[in-house]
Design an enzyme around this catalytic site. Structure first.
Site, mmCIF file in Angstrom:
data_model
loop_
_atom_site.group_PDB
_atom_site.id
_atom_site.type_symbol
_atom_site.label_atom_id
_atom_site.label_comp_id
_atom_site.label_asym_id
_atom_site.label_seq_id
_atom_site.Cartn_x
_atom_site.Cartn_y
_atom_site.Cartn_z
ATOM 1 N N SER D 35 0.814 -1.213 0.000
ATOM 2 C CA SER D 35 0.000 0.000 0.000
ATOM 3 C C SER D 35 0.847 1.263 0.000
ATOM 4 O O SER D 35 0.522 2.245 -0.663
ATOM 5 C CB SER D 35 -0.914 0.034 1.228
ATOM 6 O OG SER D 35 -1.855 -1.007 1.174
ATOM 7 N N GLU D 56 4.457 -0.945 14.828
ATOM 8 C CA GLU D 56 4.872 0.394 14.436
ATOM 9 C C GLU D 56 5.829 1.017 15.442
ATOM 10 O O GLU D 56 6.749 1.754 15.065
ATOM 11 C CB GLU D 56 3.632 1.279 14.240
ATOM 12 C CG GLU D 56 2.715 0.837 13.084
ATOM 13 C CD GLU D 56 1.784 -0.338 13.415
ATOM 14 O OE1 GLU D 56 1.752 -0.755 14.600
ATOM 15 O OE2 GLU D 56 1.085 -0.832 12.513
ATOM 16 N N HIS D 107 -2.247 7.202 3.102
ATOM 17 C CA HIS D 107 -3.577 7.059 3.682
ATOM 18 C C HIS D 107 -3.856 8.112 4.741
ATOM 19 O O HIS D 107 -4.460 7.850 5.774
ATOM 20 C CB HIS D 107 -3.779 5.650 4.247
ATOM 21 C CG HIS D 107 -3.972 4.595 3.169
ATOM 22 N ND1 HIS D 107 -3.111 4.459 2.106
ATOM 23 C CD2 HIS D 107 -4.915 3.644 3.004
ATOM 24 C CE1 HIS D 107 -3.515 3.462 1.319
ATOM 25 N NE2 HIS D 107 -4.612 2.949 1.835
ATOM 26 N N ASP D 115 -12.631 2.168 4.483
ATOM 27 C CA ASP D 115 -12.060 1.468 5.634
ATOM 28 C C ASP D 115 -12.521 2.043 6.972
ATOM 29 O O ASP D 115 -12.253 1.465 8.018
ATOM 30 C CB ASP D 115 -10.521 1.471 5.558
ATOM 31 C CG ASP D 115 -10.006 0.281 4.753
ATOM 32 O OD1 ASP D 115 -10.776 -0.682 4.547
ATOM 33 O OD2 ASP D 115 -8.844 0.305 4.325
HETATM 34 C C1 LIG Z 1 -2.121 -1.189 14.086
HETATM 35 C C2 LIG Z 1 -2.364 -1.617 12.684
HETATM 36 N N1 LIG Z 1 -1.334 -1.684 11.818
HETATM 37 C C3 LIG Z 1 -1.555 -2.021 10.541
HETATM 38 C C4 LIG Z 1 -2.810 -2.343 10.086
HETATM 39 C C5 LIG Z 1 -3.062 -2.689 8.623
HETATM 40 N N2 LIG Z 1 -3.455 -4.101 8.490
HETATM 41 C C6 LIG Z 1 -4.732 -4.485 8.403
HETATM 42 S S1 LIG Z 1 -4.918 -6.148 8.347
HETATM 43 C C7 LIG Z 1 -3.240 -6.392 8.398
HETATM 44 C C8 LIG Z 1 -2.675 -7.782 8.387
HETATM 45 C C9 LIG Z 1 -3.261 -8.573 9.500
HETATM 46 O O1 LIG Z 1 -2.728 -9.860 9.536
HETATM 47 P P1 LIG Z 1 -3.398 -10.940 10.464
HETATM 48 O O2 LIG Z 1 -3.515 -10.373 11.847
HETATM 49 O O3 LIG Z 1 -2.662 -12.193 10.334
HETATM 50 O O4 LIG Z 1 -4.877 -11.015 9.925
HETATM 51 P P2 LIG Z 1 -5.523 -12.120 8.971
HETATM 52 O O5 LIG Z 1 -4.425 -12.892 8.346
HETATM 53 O O6 LIG Z 1 -6.346 -12.954 9.876
HETATM 54 O O7 LIG Z 1 -6.337 -11.339 7.998
HETATM 55 C C10 LIG Z 1 -2.587 -5.166 8.469
HETATM 56 C C11 LIG Z 1 -1.131 -4.995 8.557
HETATM 57 C C12 LIG Z 1 -3.851 -2.264 11.024
HETATM 58 N N3 LIG Z 1 -5.123 -2.519 10.678
HETATM 59 N N4 LIG Z 1 -3.611 -1.925 12.305
#
Ligand SMILES: Cc1ncc(C[n+]2csc(CCOP(=O)(O)OP(=O)(O)O)c2C)c(N)n1
Ligand SMILES: Cc1ncc(C[n+]2csc(CCOP(=O)(O)OP(=O)(O)O)c2C)c(N)n1
Ligand SMILES: [Mg+2]
Ligand SMILES: [Mg+2]
Lengths: 302, 319, 302, 319
Positions: D35, D56, D107, D115
């Site tokens: 992204s 982060e 973003h 979102d």
């Molecule tokens: C604090 C934060 N950092 C980054 C994101 C962006 N983000 C959304 S989903 C995701 C990946 C999530 O991976 P996982 O927890 O394994 O979820 P799944 O595989 O079950 O979809 C990221 C990095 C976020 N939503 N929140």
């Protein structure tokens, strides 16, 4: 990179700091070749500085400074290659004080190494002093990191370690953490990441004095068992008596041999170590000795 | 009542009172309970006190979960750790869902003193006022603190209350009653208005006193509720006195000064001056040394008023 | 507390949702007494909802919604006592979706339970819809937590669990986490605290689909071995195939019996499960199916 | 060059260029590299790219350590996670020690769209401008983004650059050169000034166009460097046009509007109006729907100008 000159620089400092076999530092020979007695004496001196400068300032954190004295002594007067005349020497081994409230300990060590005059210690926490209440990278020669908000040092250490790897620098990075500090999630983010990045030039040292600000860690936020936690994150774990200098030195030497994963040294210590009435007394986490108490403390540390 | 008292001491005592009245009050701390004075509550109500260790993010999440289950939650630590360290948790877990969490933070500002910049909180008001739905209160003394804490407990919804570290002079008598959202006229006046919060209220009164002796008649407003702010009192002060000085123990930008200036610019443009920490981190020092060094002493307020009055617009009428 | 009425409330929902033996929910008898077939069918239905509503919205997160379908099915149509007619019923068992991007899955389950009309699913992510892109406690009936910023749900769950204990409420709290989400330090703060507070009414479920946004977790930020980590923080650990409903149900039942410590269920799953071209395809972490792809997906899920 | 381009695409491409020129550039991401477009750099320079996973705080600390060791570090994720989630790390590890970390966040704002609020960044500018020592830049389009990223790489010290998600119109030609700290007059005018940042610059120009057809001659300033801000351009605009409207994809408080109003209140009080997100979280929706719903459309800017002009002070002279 100035690898050629690095040895002489490292040893010149060491030689001036105490009467210790010079080659021991530059090589990776174990610490037992050093004059332990001089180190013990230095440790006692640092303790005196700690209680004196905080008493003079009327505030500060003696407890968690005293518990890590041997660790810092072994690093600055033993293991680390560094050059007080050139604090930014790129090849230097790094010490990152993550538990920034132990600033008095670091200041004492830096002063004794010659980063700045020992007399300056008496300006601790005063306005316009270079010796701030918590470490400040921008004001104090030899201080690698601005700290005081707990939990941030290990991440910082990973960054330094990765830079060293990118530049084929031989330096090593040491990060001193409090045990209470390990409550912070950022520490575990860093623990996970260091293993993932296999930063074997990084050593974490946990000053495991079993106390945090409000009391015993087992009552406030239980950390035990600590070693299995780090092990489960794929770190090499060494447990030692953190007040036993030979053990500290040996652990740091062992860490150098560990490849492919970072090492954590869990140093079992006593908060307030060396001053009877400060030992295990949470009050002295964040309060300085009164004039009377100082006298008693110095008598004990004579 | 003594002449001086720390706001956090008032907080600790009030919490105990509230705890006796309301079984649904739960208190959290992050390994600073002896400084925040939640230790008083912990001693009397150990079952309803949870020390979360040095994990502010988790503490705020736990606070939110407790509040979502009907509890009135007080969560305390130093101001800088209660905001900087867990802003996203305030945003996501507390402010947006409008949960009943009262974040009462001590050690606001630079009068924290010797602990230096890592412990000074000079941005907490910018941060907390950036959270839609969060009430932000900065009491002026120990008496207003007790009142504000009670008012917060009596209202549902998230709230941030910022307290200081040192003992400070009382500007109110025991019978003072705090009303959320309302400015308090501490002193009438027509030549200019000083709007102050927190410990700066006492200093503003000192400055006004001194200005009075020079023939300058200064209004002094205490603005304990920074958000939602008392717009009417600000516009009235602008209209009636034609010049405004704000005084806060915070960065110049993002706190009281910018909030007031936006209202003034929109509704009644008048010249302003800002007594606040300029764009810098403060160093170690004694509280009064730091106030002086960073331009937050009574004399600084005085000078600000003196400088703003000559800039008053000759014609305040709108076209 | 209305413990008397709680059973009928819990079962009335369940009975209406699917033709499943009513007493099974209110009692703590193991899930094998339920009609598994109906649950399997419900799981397929939820999958169809997920791909359809995200395709309709033109965005959203199908991958991580599909991987947790069985877990959510077992909870909402099996284990949990809850009352769609009274979403705020104080005695209800709680489900906290920490990985808020799996909102489509939760919405599908809530709709099928009757919290709101199934037709509303087609408004996902549209302006003025009650079904926001990530879960929003303030707009959607049945949603316990506003989420979308990862890492915050387990802390929230601890708060609910502590409140339940303080009020002698019998409810249980379930928190669904992503495996990538476990990178967040706050998760480990909560893991440490839940063990310290001994919240045995709290169950964490890790949707261990081995992928995060940028790819495989072992490449992005290695979590392995995961079970020893939770164990070293003193959690009771159960590992299961997260797509095997009987295993999910059995694990949740076992968790009820664990006293004095919280339980984590590590559910080994496949991201995008059930739709061949979405399975293990990082692209579908955060992109919806095209019209054509939707048709294919629905054919596979028929 | 196309007519529309996303700022983050420009960022990704520029990073690759910079990476080729300077071996000391290191890039970090927090599991959002596809992204933020740092994936382009990762592909070409895998050794100098570190994906820190969804952590982060740790990423910012690692960035600081790398910078303290001589690297020029770019750290990227979504704006809300780059600021809200790790503010204390920005404060302690990056801003105060003045380390050479460039936080480039995409973003930003509410045009993130569907979102919803957890991913909208409406407070990042309030947060980042609360960090003494941090430069804050909000480019107006893809061309300015490329320029700003290059300028940041060429200067030592910490910097926050906020980018948007969607493709947006280009307001600059290829030969545009960004100068840090300087406002850019996008359009001359004397009846009022619109000061805009980010995607609002294009909308401000649209509004000015429409106002011109009504006989209102609007100056439009782009203020890409929010901090340190171009005070002179603001004071000049206040003096010469007598009314100011600010436009930003951010909360009304804490960003461009409050910064400008503080300068105006201090140096040249004039009536202002603020086009910004009022004190609320935004919901899901298409970017253009949200701009409209939350009062950030070109027409809103137009209306703001129309409303502020009648409030111009009849006498702008200082006593
Ligand atoms: C604090 C934060 N950092 C980054 C994101 C962006 N983000 C959304 S989903 C995701 C990946 C999530 O991976 P996982 O927890 O394994 O979820 P799944 O595989 O079950 O979809 C990221 C990095 C976020 N939503 N929140
Ligand atoms: C983020 C953060 N939260 C809280 C504090 C306040 N604080 C300073 S020291 C301390 C206790 C530290 O305990 P530990 O890490 O065990 O240090 P030690 O025992 O070695 O002094 C606390 C809570 C802080 N400095 N930073
Ligand atoms: Mg300790
Ligand atoms: Mg995953």
């Amino acid at each position: 990179m100035e690898t050629g000159s690095s040895q002489s620089k490292g040893t010149s400092r060491a030689a001036s700091a105490a009467n210790i076999s010079a080659e021991a530092f530059a090589s990776s020979r174990p610490g037992e070749e050093l004059s332990l007695e001089d180190m013990e004496q230095m440790a006692r001196k640092l303790r005196r500085h700690i209680v004196t400068m905080t008493a003079k300032a009327g505030s500060g954190h003696p407890g968690g400074s005293l518990s890590a004295v041997e660790v810092v002594t072994a690093l600055y007067f033993g293991l680390m290659r560094h050059d007080p005349a050139n604090p930014n020497w790129p090849d230097r081994d790094r010490f990152v004080l993550s538990k920034g409230h132990a600033a008095p300990l670091l200041y004492a060590a830096l002063a004794e190494c010659g980063y700045f005059p020992v007399e300056e210690l008496s300006t601790l926490r005063q306005i316009d002093s270079r010796l701030q209440g918590h470490t400040d990278r921008t004001t104090t020669p030899g201080v690698e990191m601005s700290a005081g908000a707990l939990g941030q040092g290990l991440s910082f250490g990973i960054g330094i370690a990765l830079a060293g790897r990118l530049d084929f620098q031989p330096y090593r990075v040491h990060v001193l953490l409090g045990d209470g500090e390990c409550d912070e999630g950022q520490v575990w983010e860093a623990v996970m990441a260091a293993a993932h990045f296999k930063t074997d030039n990084l050593v974490a040292i946990v000053d495991h004095n079993k106390q945090q600000l409000d009391g015993w860690t087992r009552d406030i936020m239980n950390l035990e068992p600590l070693a299995p936690k780090w092990r489960s994150f794929d770190w090499h774990v060494i447990e030692i008596d953190g007040h036993d200098l030979p053990q500290v030195i040996a652990a740091l030497e062992t860490a150098k041999q560990v490849k492919g994963q970072p090492t954590v040294i869990i140093a079992h210590t006593t908060k307030g170590k060396g001053v009877s009435f400060m030992e295990n007394n949470p009050e002295f986490h964040g309060r300085a000795a009164t004039a009377e108490e100082l006298e008693k403390a110095l008598a004990e540390l004579a | 009542m003594p002449v001086e008292m720390s706001a956090r001491e008032a907080y600790g005592r009030t919490l105990v009172e509230l705890g006796r009245e309301n079984r649904d009050i739960v208190v959290l701390d992050a390994d600073l309970s002896r400084s925040t004075m939640t230790s008083l509550f912990a001693r009397e109500f150990p079952d309803r006190f949870f020390n979360c260790g040095i994990a502010e993010q988790n503490m705020m999440g736990i606070a939110a979960g407790l509040a979502a289950s009907g509890k009135t939650v007080f969560a305390s630590t130093f101001a800088v750790f209660a905001t900087s360290r867990c802003f996203d948790q305030l945003r996501m877990s507390i402010a947006q869902p409008q949960l009943n969490v009262k974040i009462v933070a001590c050690h606001g500002g630079i009068t924290v003193g010797e602990d230096s910049f890592s412990h000074h909180s000079i941005e907490d008001l910018a941060l907390t006022t950036s959270l839609p739905g969060l009430t932000v209160i900065v009491p002026a003394d120990a008496i207003e603190t007790a009142q504000a804490v009670k008012a917060a407990a009596a209202t549902s919804g998230p709230c941030y209350i910022r307290l200081g570290r040192p003992k400070t002079p009382l500007v109110y008598a025991e019978d003072y009653r705090f009303t959320p959202g309302q400015a308090v006229t501490m002193r009438p006046g027509s030549d200019a208005t000083i709007i102050a919060i927190g410990i700066m209220v006492a200093l503003a009164l000192e400055a006004a006193e001194s200005l009075a002796s020079q023939g300058i008649d200064c209004r002094v407003l205490n603005m304990p509720t920074l958000k939602p702010i008392d717009r009417d009192a600000i516009v009235q002060a602008a209209s009636e006195t034609g010049a405004i000085v704000t005084a806060e123990e915070h960065l110049e930008h993002g706190g009281l000064g910018s909030r007031v200036s936006q209202i003034v610019s929109r509704y009644r443009p008048v010249p302003m001056s800002f007594v606040a920490v300029k764009d810098t981190y403060a160093q170690s020092g004694k509280p009064h040394e730091l106030l002086k060094r960073y331009g937050l002493a009574a004399e600084d307020i005085e000078r600000a008023v003196q400088s703003v009055i000559p800039r008053k617009l000759s014609d305040q009428a709108h076209r």
